[in-house]
Design an enzyme around this catalytic site. Sequence first.
Site, short mmCIF file in Angstrom:
data_model
loop_
_atom_site.label_atom_id
_atom_site.label_comp_id
_atom_site.label_asym_id
_atom_site.label_seq_id
_atom_site.Cartn_x
_atom_site.Cartn_y
_atom_site.Cartn_z
N GLU A 172 0.84 -1.05 0.43
CA GLU A 172 -0.21 0.15 0.27
C GLU A 172 0.93 1.57 -0.02
OE1 GLU A 172 -4.02 1.55 2.92
OE2 GLU A 172 -3.66 -0.31 2.26
N TYR A 217 -1.37 -4.75 13.66
CA TYR A 217 -2.11 -4.54 12.90
C TYR A 217 -3.20 -2.75 14.49
CZ TYR A 217 -4.92 -3.64 9.30
OH TYR A 217 -6.10 -2.16 7.98
N ASP A 271 -2.87 -3.13 3.59
CA ASP A 271 -2.84 -3.15 4.69
C ASP A 271 -4.19 -4.69 4.74
OD1 ASP A 271 -1.50 -1.50 5.08
OD2 ASP A 271 -2.74 0.26 6.31
#
Length: 691
Positions: free
Chosen positions: A8, A306, A104
């Site tokens: 990303e 995350y 992601d």
Amino acid sequence: MKSLVLAEKPSVARDLARVLGCTQSKKGYIEGPNYVVTWALGHLVELQTPEDYDNQYKTWRMEDLPIMPEKMKLKVIKKTSPQFRTVSQLAKRSDIKELVIATDAGREGELVARWIMEKVRWNKPFKRLWISSQTDKAIKQGFQQLKPGKEFDRLYESAVCRSEADWLIGLNVTRALTTKYEEPLSAGRVQTPTLAMIIEKEKQIQAFKPQPYWTLTAVLPGFEAKWQGGQEKRIFNEEKAKELRKKLMGQAVVKHVKKKVMKESQPLPYDLNELQRDANKRFGFSAKKTLNVLQKLYEQHKLVTYPRTDSRYLTTDMVGTMKERLEAVSGAYKEEVRPLIAKNAQLPKRVVNNEKVSDHHAIIVTDQPVFLQDLSSDERKLYDLIAKRFIALFYPAYEFEVVKVELEVNGEQLVAQGKRVIKLGFKQVISSDLEESTLPNLQEGATLSIKAVEMKHALTEPPLRHSEADLLGQMEKHNLGTPATRADIIEKLLQNESIDRQNNRLHPTPKGKQLISLVADELKSPDLTAKWERELEAIAKGKGNAKEFLANIRKQTAKLVQQVKTSEETYKPHNLTGSKCPECGSFLKEKKTKQGRVLVCSSLECSYRRAKDPKLSNRRCPQCHKKMEIHEGKAGKYFQCRQCQVVEKAEDKKKKMTKREERKLLNKYSDDGDFGSSLGDALKQALKKKE
């Protein structure tokens, strides 16, 4: 044959490339023997705008609404088009056999990759990298366990539905309101009910009328006790309070002594919402700032897992990794962690629950060793919250004894409470609410003399306006948005001047108050938006119907636009000034921006704009050290601090040499044009030759 890896962001791509052994850096990608790693720059592809479908939509007209294309189309974002071309060319290479989506691991990340794939017409196999931390170990394991890309089709379907729903409702209602009331008015599927909650709180505050009340506190040997009538501790009549005060002057009999040992379990690890709320309460961080700092800890420092998670639980397969994670933080938290490693402390069972983890587990530390000196002040604060919450999981429960004493004086009740810590447990790591208030050892039936009775007067207080922590809690409660989008929603309301942030509290602006009165009740209701969010979640889990959801959104869009068209409400710009625009003669409006206050033309067709406040420079006042204003006078530019009455010429400050000027000088004084040496070395060399 090679695999094309799509990350990303460039920073994540560089880490993936390093782990995968890619060393050849090219423009827009990094290549190795088995992999070619490239990246998006956030989004490279987006939904087309109305004017892409038909040029007539460039002009906003009520008769064109609602704009609902039969099929929503995509376009390449102009700003990032060079990078898209790079990805597109790589996708067409004959030596590329498959794609690995490494964006992601969430709904938005899936959308980023799939839209690029659709636009480059990807028709080869593809797989999905799904990891919860960016450490080298996690990346290696992730590439050994790549998942079939088709497993995430439902997540992509849900992401498309959310994006199209926001386009249809947000764009159409915003255009309808703006066109009808000739004022930039923004509405949306999530932002409008969020604004409605802030307005509702404001109504409660405005309707509040303070009431006087009195409290009575009896002073006894070694402790104090408060008067209590049933569950009420306040007296709303002064005469009654005075009578009770006289009545309490006497002998108190101990009626009941209740002792209870209580346990408080370790708090669960953080999800994003809880972390944003805690950071707002403790440090005054906005939700957006917390997410930005957290993203750095995840991507750049690789110290946390995350961030955009909605779970506060861990999975069974993680239990075996706990020792490595504790060892990673032991350097920074020696006293707290060493005893845990020595006795091989285990996670409490209630924290491990596979069923309560959907896409990602709770935010915890990784197995990457931490060096606090490498972190900025904000990064340290946030990491400290996460690390201590994680370490606390391995400590026992906090135990304390609560003592409640009830006394009677001439038929009236007095109550005293005490607290004694038995076992600190996890509070050794997260210390809060540890104040002890011990009471003397009292026996039931004992008689005590009251020394004095204090009577205090106060007024009832209105409810507080929402802080960001409060608002995030309400948004979670009503299922408005997702942990990943809530920060952006609050920022959007601030940017379009519907709300204002003052002393960490959110105030509705006159514009926001008027806007909410112009919007249909359905769009203001958190219930409707919550229903949509539940449907999106169901689609992601394969239990919902995407076509049905979007059909309902289109019906709702048409209904909302029609309500704006037929509304008889009026709008009066709150920020209109008496000054007129020099270009078209319309009145100017005053707007607040990050650069200060500006005056803009009230006519939507005119683009006149000028600063109202003097522009602030980076030059600091030598006395008060605040930024000085920059002005243009007859003698040129000058800096001014009005408060200290200090004026300095702009030339007083040495102008910094640009890189281009430095290269020109270096070229002039360097014989061989060697740009590897410094300018200082070149000048010294030239000076020696001259001598």
